[in-house]
Motif scaffolding. Structure first.
Motif, PDB file in Angstrom:
ATOM      1  N   ASN A 174       1.601  -4.980   1.717  1.00 19.52           N
ATOM      2  CA  ASN A 174       0.986  -4.182   2.785  1.00 19.52           C
ATOM      3  C   ASN A 174       0.708  -4.953   4.070  1.00 19.52           C
ATOM      4  O   ASN A 174       0.037  -4.441   4.958  1.00 19.52           O
ATOM      5  CB  ASN A 174      -0.321  -3.560   2.273  1.00 19.52           C
ATOM      6  CG  ASN A 174      -0.168  -2.823   0.965  1.00 19.52           C
ATOM      7  OD1 ASN A 174      -1.008  -2.931   0.091  1.00 19.52           O
ATOM      8  ND2 ASN A 174       0.909  -2.074   0.817  1.00 19.52           N
TER       9      ASN A 174
ATOM     10  N   SER B 129       2.240  -6.483   7.424  1.00 13.31           N
ATOM     11  CA  SER B 129       3.454  -6.283   8.212  1.00 13.31           C
ATOM     12  C   SER B 129       4.085  -7.609   8.631  1.00 13.31           C
ATOM     13  O   SER B 129       3.406  -8.626   8.789  1.00 13.31           O
ATOM     14  CB  SER B 129       3.146  -5.448   9.454  1.00 13.31           C
ATOM     15  OG  SER B 129       2.445  -6.210  10.418  1.00 13.31           O
TER      16      SER B 129
ATOM     17  N   CYS C  60      -6.010  -8.028   7.897  1.00 14.09           N
ATOM     18  CA  CYS C  60      -5.475  -7.184   6.832  1.00 14.09           C
ATOM     19  C   CYS C  60      -5.855  -7.754   5.469  1.00 14.09           C
ATOM     20  O   CYS C  60      -5.848  -8.971   5.287  1.00 14.09           O
ATOM     21  CB  CYS C  60      -3.954  -7.102   6.957  1.00 14.09           C
ATOM     22  SG  CYS C  60      -3.176  -5.911   5.852  1.00 14.09           S
TER      23      CYS C  60
ATOM     24  N   THR D  44       2.706   1.060   1.524  1.00 16.18           N
ATOM     25  CA  THR D  44       3.540   0.474   2.573  1.00 16.18           C
ATOM     26  C   THR D  44       4.261   1.512   3.425  1.00 16.18           C
ATOM     27  O   THR D  44       4.196   1.451   4.659  1.00 16.18           O
ATOM     28  CB  THR D  44       4.544  -0.516   1.969  1.00 16.18           C
ATOM     29  OG1 THR D  44       3.827  -1.538   1.275  1.00 16.18           O
ATOM     30  CG2 THR D  44       5.398  -1.153   3.050  1.00 16.18           C
TER      31      THR D  44
ATOM     32  N   LEU E 264       1.836   3.016   5.840  1.00 20.93           N
ATOM     33  CA  LEU E 264       1.522   2.148   6.974  1.00 20.93           C
ATOM     34  C   LEU E 264       2.672   2.104   7.972  1.00 20.93           C
ATOM     35  O   LEU E 264       2.446   2.097   9.190  1.00 20.93           O
ATOM     36  CB  LEU E 264       1.201   0.735   6.473  1.00 20.93           C
ATOM     37  CG  LEU E 264      -0.085   0.574   5.664  1.00 20.93           C
ATOM     38  CD1 LEU E 264      -0.188  -0.844   5.103  1.00 20.93           C
ATOM     39  CD2 LEU E 264      -1.302   0.896   6.510  1.00 20.93           C
TER      40      LEU E 264
ATOM     41  N   ASN F  84       2.461   3.153  11.876  1.00 27.55           N
ATOM     42  CA  ASN F  84       2.892   2.279  12.971  1.00 27.55           C
ATOM     43  C   ASN F  84       3.900   2.991  13.870  1.00 27.55           C
ATOM     44  O   ASN F  84       3.871   2.839  15.096  1.00 27.55           O
ATOM     45  CB  ASN F  84       3.500   0.989  12.408  1.00 27.55           C
ATOM     46  CG  ASN F  84       2.447  -0.030  12.051  1.00 27.55           C
ATOM     47  OD1 ASN F  84       1.438  -0.163  12.734  1.00 27.55           O
ATOM     48  ND2 ASN F  84       2.666  -0.761  10.975  1.00 27.55           N
TER      49      ASN F  84
ATOM     50  N   GLY G 151      -0.458  -2.190  12.161  1.00 24.10           N
ATOM     51  CA  GLY G 151      -1.256  -1.374  11.259  1.00 24.10           C
ATOM     52  C   GLY G 151      -1.391  -2.050   9.907  1.00 24.10           C
ATOM     53  O   GLY G 151      -0.408  -2.511   9.325  1.00 24.10           O
ATOM     54  N   GLY G 152      -2.613  -2.119   9.423  1.00 20.39           N
ATOM     55  CA  GLY G 152      -2.867  -2.784   8.151  1.00 20.39           C
ATOM     56  C   GLY G 152      -3.940  -2.066   7.371  1.00 20.39           C
ATOM     57  O   GLY G 152      -4.309  -0.939   7.680  1.00 20.39           O
ATOM     58  N   LEU G 153      -4.452  -2.729   6.371  1.00 20.57           N
ATOM     59  CA  LEU G 153      -5.395  -2.101   5.457  1.00 20.57           C
ATOM     60  C   LEU G 153      -6.591  -3.017   5.228  1.00 20.57           C
ATOM     61  O   LEU G 153      -6.428  -4.215   4.976  1.00 20.57           O
ATOM     62  CB  LEU G 153      -4.704  -1.822   4.121  1.00 20.57           C
ATOM     63  CG  LEU G 153      -5.463  -1.008   3.076  1.00 20.57           C
ATOM     64  CD1 LEU G 153      -5.542   0.458   3.512  1.00 20.57           C
ATOM     65  CD2 LEU G 153      -4.758  -1.097   1.733  1.00 20.57           C
TER      66      LEU G 153
END
Length: 227
Positions: free
Chosen positions: A142, A144, A157, A200, A203, A207, A215-217
Motif C-alpha cells: 500500500n 506508492s 503512510c 492497493t 488507493l 490517486n 495517496g496512502g493509508l
C-alpha cells in the motif's frame, strides 16, 4: 543482515532498496539479468552520491542466495516464475511479498483487482515455497512508488503486513520501521493479505481521481507493531 530485493530494478523495488540502504541496511538489488541490476545500482549510487550506500546488484538467484531477508517486488505475471526460480534459496528465510493482483496483468485497469485461486498473491508465494520453511509476509503493498522515490522526504503512510509467523513479523517490522515516517501494522495471519492487497487498487483509483501520486493509508488508534 543482508536484504535482497528480488525484481528490484523497477520503481517499487529500487525505492525500497534505496530507502533501506540510506538507513544503513546492506542491500542487494536483484534482477532477471545481472547486467540490468548492475546498471541500475550504478545509476542510483551516482544519483545519491551524498549517501554512503551499501548496495550492489546481482541476478535474482544470486541475490536470493546471499540475502537473509528477501523482498519480492515483481508484477503479478512475473511472480510465479520468479519465486520458482529462487525457491531453492528460500529455505527458512523471511520473504516479504509486495505483489498485488492488478488487472493490468491482463491488459485491464490499474484500479481493478484480480481474484486468485490461492486467495492472494502472498498466499500464492507461500504455496510455491511450501516445504522450504520460508516465512512469507505480505508487505509494502500500500506504499506508492512515488512515496518511495521521494527521497529524502518522510513517507506519510502505514505499512500493513500479514503473516503466520509472529517472530518473522517482528523482524520484518523492525526492518520496515527504519524507513522514516513508515509505521508497520500487523493485521494478523497471512490470509489477511487478501484484504491488504485489495486496498492497493482503491488507493490507485483515489490517486487518479484526485490527480495525486501520494495517496496512502494511516490506521488510527492502533500502536505500531514494536510498541
Amino acid at each position: 543482515m543482508i536484504v535482497s530485493v528480488i525484481g528490484g530494478t523497477g520503481p517499487q523495488g529500487l525505492g525500497i532498496a534505496l530507502r533501506l540502504a540510506i538507513e544503513g541496511v546492506e542491500v542487494i538489488v536483484g534482477s532477471r539479468k545481472e547486467e540490468k541490476a548492475l546498471d541500475v545500482v550504478a545509476e542510483a549510487k551516482e544519483k545519491y552520491a551524498d549517501y554512503d550506500l551499501n548496495i550492489k546488484g546481482l541476478a535474482n538467484e544470486d541475490a536470493a542466495k546471499e540475502g537473509d531477508i528477501l523482498i519480492l517486488t515483481v508484477p503479478l505475471a512475473a511472480q510465479k516464475p520468479t519465486v520458482e526460480g529462487i525457491k531453492e534459496f528460500c529455505t527458512d528465510k523471511i520473504v516479504l511479498d509486495a505483489t498485488v493482483p492488478l488487472e493490468t496483468a491482463i491488459g485491464g485497469k490499474p484500479f481493478r483487482f484480480i481474484d486468485l485461486m490461492e486467495g492472494s498473491a502472498a498466499e500464492r508465494t507461500a504455496s510455491i515455497l511450501d516445504g522450504t520453511g520460508a516465512k512469507v509476509i505480505c508487505a509494502f503493498c500500500n506504499i506508492s512508488n512515488s512515496h518511495l522515490s521521494n527521497i529524502p522526504e518522510d513517507i506519510d503512510c502505514d505499512c500493513l503486513i500479514a503473516g503466520d509467523d509472529k517472530e518473522a513479523k517482528e523482524i520484518a517490522a523492525e526492518l520496515i520501521n527504519k524507513i522514516p515516517g513508515v509505521r508497520t501494522i500487523d493485521t494478523g495471519i497471512l490470509e489477511k493479505s487478501r484484504i491488504i492487497e485489495k486496498i492497493t487498487p482503491l488507493l490507485i483509483g483515489l490517486n487518479i481521481k484526485y490527480k495525486s501520486h501520494y495517496g496512502g493509508l494511516r490506521i488510527t488508534g492502533i500502536p505500531k507493531l514494536d510498541e
